[in-house]
Write a protein that holds these residues in place. Structure first.
Motif, mmCIF file in Angstrom:
data_model
loop_
_atom_site.group_PDB
_atom_site.id
_atom_site.type_symbol
_atom_site.label_atom_id
_atom_site.label_comp_id
_atom_site.label_asym_id
_atom_site.label_seq_id
_atom_site.Cartn_x
_atom_site.Cartn_y
_atom_site.Cartn_z
ATOM 1 N N LEU A 210 0.985 -1.242 -0.074
ATOM 2 C CA LEU A 210 -0.068 -0.062 -0.065
ATOM 3 C C LEU A 210 0.877 1.146 0.150
ATOM 4 O O LEU A 210 1.891 1.207 0.798
ATOM 5 N N LEU A 211 0.883 2.118 -0.842
ATOM 6 C CA LEU A 211 1.344 3.289 -1.199
ATOM 7 C C LEU A 211 0.582 4.405 -0.676
ATOM 8 O O LEU A 211 -0.498 4.851 -1.634
ATOM 9 N N LEU A 212 0.776 5.315 0.510
ATOM 10 C CA LEU A 212 -0.074 6.532 0.613
ATOM 11 C C LEU A 212 0.564 7.788 -0.189
ATOM 12 O O LEU A 212 1.761 7.879 0.197
ATOM 13 N N ILE A 213 -0.207 8.228 -0.927
ATOM 14 C CA ILE A 213 0.453 9.168 -1.881
ATOM 15 C C ILE A 213 -0.258 10.717 -1.769
ATOM 16 O O ILE A 213 -1.220 10.925 -1.272
ATOM 17 N N LYS A 214 0.781 11.608 -1.637
ATOM 18 C CA LYS A 214 0.292 12.957 -1.684
ATOM 19 C C LYS A 214 -0.153 13.856 -3.086
ATOM 20 O O LYS A 214 -1.160 14.549 -3.031
ATOM 21 N N ASP A 215 0.253 13.193 -3.969
ATOM 22 C CA ASP A 215 -0.301 13.684 -5.377
ATOM 23 C C ASP A 215 0.053 12.482 -6.141
ATOM 24 O O ASP A 215 0.709 11.664 -6.186
ATOM 25 N N THR A 216 -0.453 12.693 -7.536
ATOM 26 C CA THR A 216 -0.156 11.813 -8.565
ATOM 27 C C THR A 216 1.113 11.329 -8.964
ATOM 28 O O THR A 216 1.086 10.539 -9.476
ATOM 29 N N GLY A 217 1.840 12.458 -9.126
ATOM 30 C CA GLY A 217 3.268 12.201 -9.430
ATOM 31 C C GLY A 217 3.999 11.085 -8.510
ATOM 32 O O GLY A 217 4.848 10.333 -9.384
ATOM 33 N N GLU A 218 3.402 10.903 -7.512
ATOM 34 C CA GLU A 218 4.104 10.012 -6.587
ATOM 35 C C GLU A 218 3.623 8.584 -6.982
ATOM 36 O O GLU A 218 4.537 7.550 -7.105
ATOM 37 N N ALA A 219 2.626 8.483 -7.340
ATOM 38 C CA ALA A 219 2.184 7.228 -7.865
ATOM 39 C C ALA A 219 2.526 6.824 -9.078
ATOM 40 O O ALA A 219 2.841 5.783 -9.632
ATOM 41 N N GLN B 68 4.271 14.427 -13.311
ATOM 42 C CA GLN B 68 4.570 14.995 -12.271
ATOM 43 C C GLN B 68 4.484 16.637 -12.579
ATOM 44 O O GLN B 68 4.057 17.297 -11.684
ATOM 45 N N ALA B 69 4.753 17.218 -13.649
ATOM 46 C CA ALA B 69 4.296 18.567 -14.044
ATOM 47 C C ALA B 69 3.090 18.928 -13.894
ATOM 48 O O ALA B 69 2.778 20.055 -13.418
ATOM 49 N N ALA B 70 2.267 18.088 -14.347
ATOM 50 C CA ALA B 70 0.499 18.278 -14.424
ATOM 51 C C ALA B 70 0.173 18.062 -12.995
ATOM 52 O O ALA B 70 -0.488 19.015 -12.429
ATOM 53 N N ALA B 71 0.787 17.321 -12.121
ATOM 54 C CA ALA B 71 0.430 17.011 -10.604
ATOM 55 C C ALA B 71 0.692 18.401 -9.849
ATOM 56 O O ALA B 71 0.414 18.648 -8.765
ATOM 57 N N GLU B 72 1.915 19.082 -10.244
ATOM 58 C CA GLU B 72 2.338 20.295 -9.540
ATOM 59 C C GLU B 72 1.347 21.533 -9.791
ATOM 60 O O GLU B 72 1.583 22.572 -9.163
ATOM 61 N N VAL B 73 0.377 21.303 -10.826
ATOM 62 C CA VAL B 73 -0.128 22.783 -11.016
ATOM 63 C C VAL B 73 -1.284 22.752 -10.067
ATOM 64 O O VAL B 73 -1.846 22.020 -9.753
ATOM 65 N N SER B 74 -1.408 23.951 -9.478
ATOM 66 C CA SER B 74 -2.566 24.120 -8.314
ATOM 67 C C SER B 74 -3.766 24.716 -8.846
ATOM 68 O O SER B 74 -3.613 25.349 -9.848
#
Length: 372
Positions: A338-347, A366-372
Motif C-alpha cells: 500500500l502506497l500512501l500518496i500526496k499527489d499523482t506524481g508519486e503514484a 509530475q509537471a501536471a500534478a504540481e499545477v495548483s
C-alpha cells in the motif's frame, strides 16, 4: 435492528411506495410523463458472461453540459437528475449474439442483466454492444423504445485491471464535508468540476501501459448515487480520463435499510463483483484516506488472495495515519503493498519503477500534478 425500527421501516417504505405509485399515475394522467427512456449503465463481462444494470425513467431530456453554463442551469439539470420519475414493473429485453434475457424493473425502475453462455462469445474488440428494448407500453403513442449498451470484455492476453474510486480520489468533492459536497455537486458541471492535477495523464499512461491499447482496463466504483451516472460519465470523457464501467449505488429507502446500503457494504460488494466476473485479471486498486477505502481494499485482498498487485491511497486525511499504518502492515504480511500518496506524481513514479508505464511518462505527469 429493533422491533420498533423494523416497524418504522416497513411503514415508511409502504408510504414511499404508495407515494411513488400515486406520483407516476398523476404524471401519466396529466401528461407530465410524455416519454420514457431506458438508461443503461456500462457493463462488463468475460467470454461466457455479461453483467450490467440499467433503469427505466421518464425522459427529461437532460442534454450535455457546456463550459459556459451558469450555476442556475447546472442546478436545473442536477434537480432533474435527482427528481426522477421511475417506471416500475415493466419488462426490458436484452439481446446479444443470439442470447436473450427479459428483466423486470423493480420499484425504483432498476433492472439487472446477466447473460450467460456455455460456449464462448465471439469477440473482435473489448467493447461489445447489447441491444435493449422496452416490451411494455407506459405512455400513449409510445412507439418503440430501444437503446444499446456497451459492455467491456477483456481479450486475452491483457495486463492487470485498475479499479478506482472517484470522490476525493479522482476529483475533489469534499465527501467528508456535507455542505461542500452539496455545493460542488449541484452548482458545477462536467466542465467546471476539475480532477486532481495529473490524474488524467497518469490514468491515460496506466491504461496504455508501454504502448498497447487497453493494456490495463479501468473500472470505477463510487458511493455516489446512480442519479449522477450520466454526469460522471461526461466528466470522465471531458477530462480525458479512460472510459470504463462505473458502479454507483441507490441511496433511497429500501425494505431492509433506511439508506440502501452503506458506503462500506456497497463498495465492497461492487469491487468483489468485478473480481468475480473478471476472474482472469489481477488488479491495482486506487482510493483515498477520507472514508474507508483502505479497509475495504484490505478485505478484498483477504477474499481474493493473489489477485491484488498494488494499492494506491491518496492522503487527504492526516488523522487517519495510525489506522493506515496498521492496515499497511497487515497488507504487507499478505504480500500486497500500500502506497500512501500526496499527489499523482508519486503514484506515477512508482508505476514506472514497476514497468507499468514508460519512464518518459513520469515528467509530464509530475509537471501536471504540481499545477495548483
Amino acid at each position: 435492528m429493533t422491533f420498533l425500527k423494523k416497524a418504522s421501516l416497513r411503514f415508511l417504505y409502504a408510504v414511499k411506495t404508495q407515494f411513488s405509485k400515486a406520483k407516476l399515475a398523476f404524471g401519466l394522467k396529466s401528461g407530465l410523463v410524455k416519454s420514457v427512456m431506458i438508461l443503461p449503465y456500462k457493463g462488463f463481462g468475460n467470454q461466457h458472461e455479461i453483467y450490467f444494470l440499467g433503469r427505466v425513467l421518464r425522459d427529461r431530456g437532460i442534454a450535455a453540459s457546456h463550459l459556459e453554463d451558469g450555476k442556475w442551469k447546472n442546478f436545473s439539470k442536477m434537480y432533474k437528475r435527482f427528481m426522477s420519475w421511475e417506471i416500475p414493473n415493466v419488462r426490458v429485453k436484452a439481446e446479444f449474439q443470439g442470447f436473450r434475457q427479459i428483466a423486470t424493473t423493480d420499484e425504483e425502475g432498476y433492472f439487472e442483466i446477466q447473460l450467460q453462455s456455455q460456449s464462448p462469445f465471439h469477440l473482435d474488440s473489448t467493447w461489445q454492444e447489447v441491444k435493449l428494448e422496452l416490451l411494455d407500453q407506459v405512455v400513449k403513442n409510445q412507439g418503440t423504445v430501444r437503446t444499446n449498451n456497451k459492455v467491456f470484455i477483456p481479450l486475452d492476453p491483457m495486463g492487470f485491471g485498475v479499479i478506482s474510486d472517484i470522490d476525493d480520489t479522482i476529483v475533489p468533492t469534499g465527501a467528508t464535508r456535507l455542505w461542500t459536497m452539496l455545493k460542488t455537486t449541484f452548482l458545477g458541471n462536467a466542465h467546471t468540476r476539475l480532477p486532481f492535477p495529473g490524474v488524467a495523464e497518469f490514468y491515460q499512461a496506466l491504461a496504455k501501459g508501454k504502448g498497447k491499447k487497453d493494456a490495463h482496463p479501468f473500472f470505477y466504483v463510487s458511493s455516489s448515487p446512480w442519479n449522477l451516472y450520466d454526469f460522471l460519465m461526461e466528466f470522465l470523457e471531458v477530462h480525458g480520463i479512460p472510459k470504463g464501467p462505473l458502479m454507483l449505488r441507490d441511496l433511497g429507502l429500501s425494505r431492509e435499510q433506511f439508506i440502501a446500503g452503506s458506503h462500506w457494504e456497497h463498495k465492497l460488494k461492487q469491487v468483489e463483483k468485478i473480481f468475480e466476473i473478471e476472474k482472469h485479471l489481477q488488479f491495482v486498486l486506487v482510493g483515498d484516506s477520507g472514508q474507508h477505502d483502505p479497509e475495504i481494499y484490505l478485505q478484498v485482498v483477504k477474499d481474493f488472495p493473489g489477485r491484488v498487485k498494488m494499492i494506491y491511497i491518496r492522503d487527504i486525511k492526516v488523522s487517519r495515519h495510525p489506522d493506515l499504518l496498521a492496515i499497511a502492515t497487515e497488507l504487507h504480511s499478505l504480500d500486497v503493498p500500500l502506497l500512501l500518496i500526496k499527489d499523482t506524481g508519486e503514484a506515477a513514479a512508482h508505476a514506472a519503477s514497476q514497468g507499468w508505464i514508460p519512464e518518459v511518462a513520469i515528467e509530464p505527469i509530475q509537471a501536471a500534478a504540481e499545477v495548483s
